[in-house]
Design an enzyme around this catalytic site. Structure first.
Site, PDB file in Angstrom:
ATOM      1  N   SER A  13      52.281  36.569  34.035  1.00 44.53           N
ATOM      2  CA  SER A  13      53.227  37.693  33.983  1.00 44.53           C
ATOM      3  C   SER A  13      53.133  38.445  32.651  1.00 44.53           C
ATOM      4  O   SER A  13      53.339  39.658  32.611  1.00 44.53           O
ATOM      5  CB  SER A  13      54.669  37.232  34.266  1.00 44.53           C
ATOM      6  OG  SER A  13      55.192  36.525  33.174  1.00 44.53           O
ATOM      7  N   ASN A  14      52.820  37.742  31.565  1.00 42.45           N
ATOM      8  CA  ASN A  14      52.653  38.462  30.290  1.00 42.45           C
ATOM      9  C   ASN A  14      51.407  39.343  30.319  1.00 42.45           C
ATOM     10  O   ASN A  14      51.419  40.456  29.779  1.00 42.45           O
ATOM     11  CB  ASN A  14      52.608  37.482  29.118  1.00 42.45           C
ATOM     12  CG  ASN A  14      53.993  37.117  28.644  1.00 42.45           C
ATOM     13  OD1 ASN A  14      54.705  37.968  28.097  1.00 42.45           O
ATOM     14  ND2 ASN A  14      54.415  35.882  28.884  1.00 42.45           N
ATOM     15  N   ARG A  65      36.409  20.383  23.346  1.00 37.28           N
ATOM     16  CA  ARG A  65      37.065  21.671  23.102  1.00 37.28           C
ATOM     17  C   ARG A  65      36.093  22.697  22.499  1.00 37.28           C
ATOM     18  O   ARG A  65      36.059  23.855  22.914  1.00 37.28           O
ATOM     19  CB  ARG A  65      38.258  21.469  22.157  1.00 37.28           C
ATOM     20  CG  ARG A  65      39.150  22.683  22.047  1.00 37.28           C
ATOM     21  CD  ARG A  65      40.311  22.458  21.099  1.00 37.28           C
ATOM     22  NE  ARG A  65      40.995  21.194  21.329  1.00 37.28           N
ATOM     23  CZ  ARG A  65      41.862  20.969  22.313  1.00 37.28           C
ATOM     24  NH1 ARG A  65      42.147  21.910  23.167  1.00 37.28           N
ATOM     25  NH2 ARG A  65      42.432  19.793  22.439  1.00 37.28           N
ATOM     26  N   MET A  90      47.533  27.572  27.865  1.00 37.11           N
ATOM     27  CA  MET A  90      48.186  26.319  27.514  1.00 37.11           C
ATOM     28  C   MET A  90      47.173  25.271  27.038  1.00 37.11           C
ATOM     29  O   MET A  90      47.201  24.123  27.460  1.00 37.11           O
ATOM     30  CB  MET A  90      48.987  25.794  28.722  1.00 37.11           C
ATOM     31  CG  MET A  90      49.980  26.798  29.268  1.00 37.11           C
ATOM     32  SD  MET A  90      51.115  27.479  28.029  1.00 37.11           S
ATOM     33  CE  MET A  90      52.388  26.243  28.126  1.00 37.11           C
ATOM     34  N   ASN A 107      49.361  35.426  19.964  1.00 40.97           N
ATOM     35  CA  ASN A 107      49.958  34.533  20.963  1.00 40.97           C
ATOM     36  C   ASN A 107      51.415  34.926  21.146  1.00 40.97           C
ATOM     37  O   ASN A 107      52.033  35.498  20.243  1.00 40.97           O
ATOM     38  CB  ASN A 107      49.883  33.082  20.479  1.00 40.97           C
ATOM     39  CG  ASN A 107      50.436  32.101  21.516  1.00 40.97           C
ATOM     40  OD1 ASN A 107      50.189  32.251  22.719  1.00 40.97           O
ATOM     41  ND2 ASN A 107      51.187  31.108  21.060  1.00 40.97           N
ATOM     42  N   HIS A 109      55.065  33.052  22.276  1.00 41.34           N
ATOM     43  CA  HIS A 109      55.655  31.721  22.472  1.00 41.34           C
ATOM     44  C   HIS A 109      57.135  31.879  22.814  1.00 41.34           C
ATOM     45  O   HIS A 109      57.828  32.683  22.175  1.00 41.34           O
ATOM     46  CB  HIS A 109      55.471  30.884  21.201  1.00 41.34           C
ATOM     47  CG  HIS A 109      55.959  29.482  21.373  1.00 41.34           C
ATOM     48  ND1 HIS A 109      55.244  28.539  22.102  1.00 41.34           N
ATOM     49  CD2 HIS A 109      57.093  28.871  20.970  1.00 41.34           C
ATOM     50  CE1 HIS A 109      55.928  27.415  22.107  1.00 41.34           C
ATOM     51  NE2 HIS A 109      57.044  27.583  21.437  1.00 41.34           N
ATOM     52  N   ASP A 141      46.597  30.872  14.083  1.00 38.33           N
ATOM     53  CA  ASP A 141      45.769  30.250  13.050  1.00 38.33           C
ATOM     54  C   ASP A 141      45.353  28.866  13.564  1.00 38.33           C
ATOM     55  O   ASP A 141      45.462  28.600  14.763  1.00 38.33           O
ATOM     56  CB  ASP A 141      46.473  30.242  11.687  1.00 38.33           C
ATOM     57  CG  ASP A 141      47.706  29.347  11.665  1.00 38.33           C
ATOM     58  OD1 ASP A 141      47.923  28.593  12.630  1.00 38.33           O
ATOM     59  OD2 ASP A 141      48.441  29.399  10.667  1.00 38.33           O
ATOM     60  N   GLU A 142      44.926  28.005  12.653  1.00 37.11           N
ATOM     61  CA  GLU A 142      44.333  26.755  13.136  1.00 37.11           C
ATOM     62  C   GLU A 142      45.382  25.709  13.506  1.00 37.11           C
ATOM     63  O   GLU A 142      45.034  24.631  13.983  1.00 37.11           O
ATOM     64  CB  GLU A 142      43.331  26.236  12.106  1.00 37.11           C
ATOM     65  CG  GLU A 142      42.158  27.215  11.990  1.00 37.11           C
ATOM     66  CD  GLU A 142      41.028  26.762  11.090  1.00 37.11           C
ATOM     67  OE1 GLU A 142      41.008  25.569  10.733  1.00 37.11           O
ATOM     68  OE2 GLU A 142      40.187  27.605  10.746  1.00 37.11           O
ATOM     69  N   ASP A 145      51.043  27.043  17.274  1.00 38.80           N
ATOM     70  CA  ASP A 145      52.214  27.928  17.240  1.00 38.80           C
ATOM     71  C   ASP A 145      52.691  28.176  15.802  1.00 38.80           C
ATOM     72  O   ASP A 145      53.887  28.087  15.503  1.00 38.80           O
ATOM     73  CB  ASP A 145      53.357  27.321  18.094  1.00 38.80           C
ATOM     74  CG  ASP A 145      52.973  27.218  19.559  1.00 38.80           C
ATOM     75  OD1 ASP A 145      52.179  28.046  20.036  1.00 38.80           O
ATOM     76  OD2 ASP A 145      53.456  26.294  20.232  1.00 38.80           O
TER      77      ASP A 145
HETATM   78  C1  GAR Z   1      55.319  32.259  28.848  1.00 40.26           C
HETATM   79  O1  GAR Z   1      56.681  31.935  28.782  1.00 40.26           O
HETATM   80  C2  GAR Z   1      54.656  32.062  27.492  1.00 40.26           C
HETATM   81  O2  GAR Z   1      55.469  32.420  26.403  1.00 40.26           O
HETATM   82  C3  GAR Z   1      54.428  30.574  27.514  1.00 40.26           C
HETATM   83  O3  GAR Z   1      53.974  30.294  28.813  1.00 40.26           O
HETATM   84  C4  GAR Z   1      54.566  31.244  29.709  1.00 40.26           C
HETATM   85  C5  GAR Z   1      53.444  31.894  30.487  1.00 40.26           C
HETATM   86  O4  GAR Z   1      53.958  32.737  31.466  1.00 40.26           O
HETATM   87  N1  GAR Z   1      53.471  30.183  26.518  1.00 40.26           N
HETATM   88  C6  GAR Z   1      53.568  29.082  25.791  1.00 40.26           C
HETATM   89  O5  GAR Z   1      54.461  28.251  25.945  1.00 40.26           O
HETATM   90  C7  GAR Z   1      52.464  28.901  24.753  1.00 40.26           C
HETATM   91  N2  GAR Z   1      52.827  27.914  23.804  1.00 40.26           N
HETATM   92  P1  GAR Z   1      53.030  33.836  32.152  1.00 40.26           P
HETATM   93  O6  GAR Z   1      51.780  33.093  32.647  1.00 40.26           O
HETATM   94  O7  GAR Z   1      53.851  34.343  33.294  1.00 40.26           O
HETATM   95  O8  GAR Z   1      52.714  34.872  31.120  1.00 40.26           O
END
Ligand code: GAR
Length: 203
Positions: A13-14, A65, A90, A107, A109, A141-142, A145
């Site tokens: 969705s983002n 990774r 993720m 990113n 969060h 960064d490394e 979050d």
């Molecule tokens: C969102 O809430 C984003 O902030 C979170 O995962 C969701 C993804 O939703 N990200 C994290 O937690 C990263 N640490 P989306 O796939 O609908 O954008």
């Protein structure tokens, strides 16, 4: 034209909010060059294909990774990406990935960092009992979050909130915040004093 590379693991969705912001003219001279996912069945990848965008799965399948990330980096370079946006990606990215795009990875969060990094930030906020949570757009960064904050939006926690209701209200703010954060970065009208974002005013 600034070319974005989007990395996602799920719903997307983002990513769609960024695509809408481009379509609405809130992100002028920006295009999405490629959408990448570590999961072949991520709904966000299907949504990218529906929009006619290049959408590529790079499954991790137990690979190291660094090796997995090298494939991501190759796709991003091949698509001439200027700015990488993690949008619900993720999986931790490797130091080599961060170094390949210095100050060019963002990113989002779902908490007011540095509170509640990692998984289930909204559940962590509820369990902790905070009255206000929100979302953060930051440079990557490394560390997890952790990079410098570009902007945050706050969301009050309501007495009867569940992880689902709080997540939904934070998500609405995420969708606004991400496009705004990208616009700030692309404007170039800022400096960092240490970690502190400072807008630069035109003289
Ligand atoms: C969102 O809430 C984003 O902030 C979170 O995962 C969701 C993804 O939703 N990200 C994290 O937690 C990263 N640490 P989306 O796939 O609908 O954008």
């Amino acid at each position: 034209m600034t070319r974005l590379g989007i990395l996602l693991s799920g719903r997307g969705s983002n990513f769609l909010a960024i695509a809408h912001a481009i379509h609405d003219g809130r992100l002028p001279d920006v295009e999405i060059a490629v959408v990448l996912s570590n999961f072949a069945d991520a709904p966000g990848l299907a949504a990218a294909r529906d929009l006619g965008l290049p959408a590529i799965a790079v499954p991790a399948n137990g690979r190291k990774r660094a090796e997995h990330d090298a494939e991501f980096i190759a796709h991003l370079l091949e698509h001439q990406v200027d700015l990488v946006c993690l949008a619900g990606y993720m999986r931790l990215i490797s130091p080599a990935f961060v170094r390949a795009f210095p100050q060019r990875i963002l990113n989002i969060h779902p908490s007011l960092l540095p509170a509640f990094p990692g998984l289930d930030a909204q559940g962590q906020a509820l369990d902790y009992g905070v009255a206000i949570s929100g979302c953060t757009v930051h440079f990557v960064d490394e560390q997890l979050d952790h990079g410098a904050i570009i902007l945050q939006r706050s969301v009050p926690v309501l007495a009867d909130d569940t992880p689902e209701t709080l997540s939904a209200r934070i998500l609405e703010q995420e969708h606004l915040a991400y496009a705004e954060g990208i616009a700030r970065v692309l404007s170039g009208r800022y400096i960092f004093e240490g970690r502190r974002y400072r807008p630069k005013h035109a003289d």
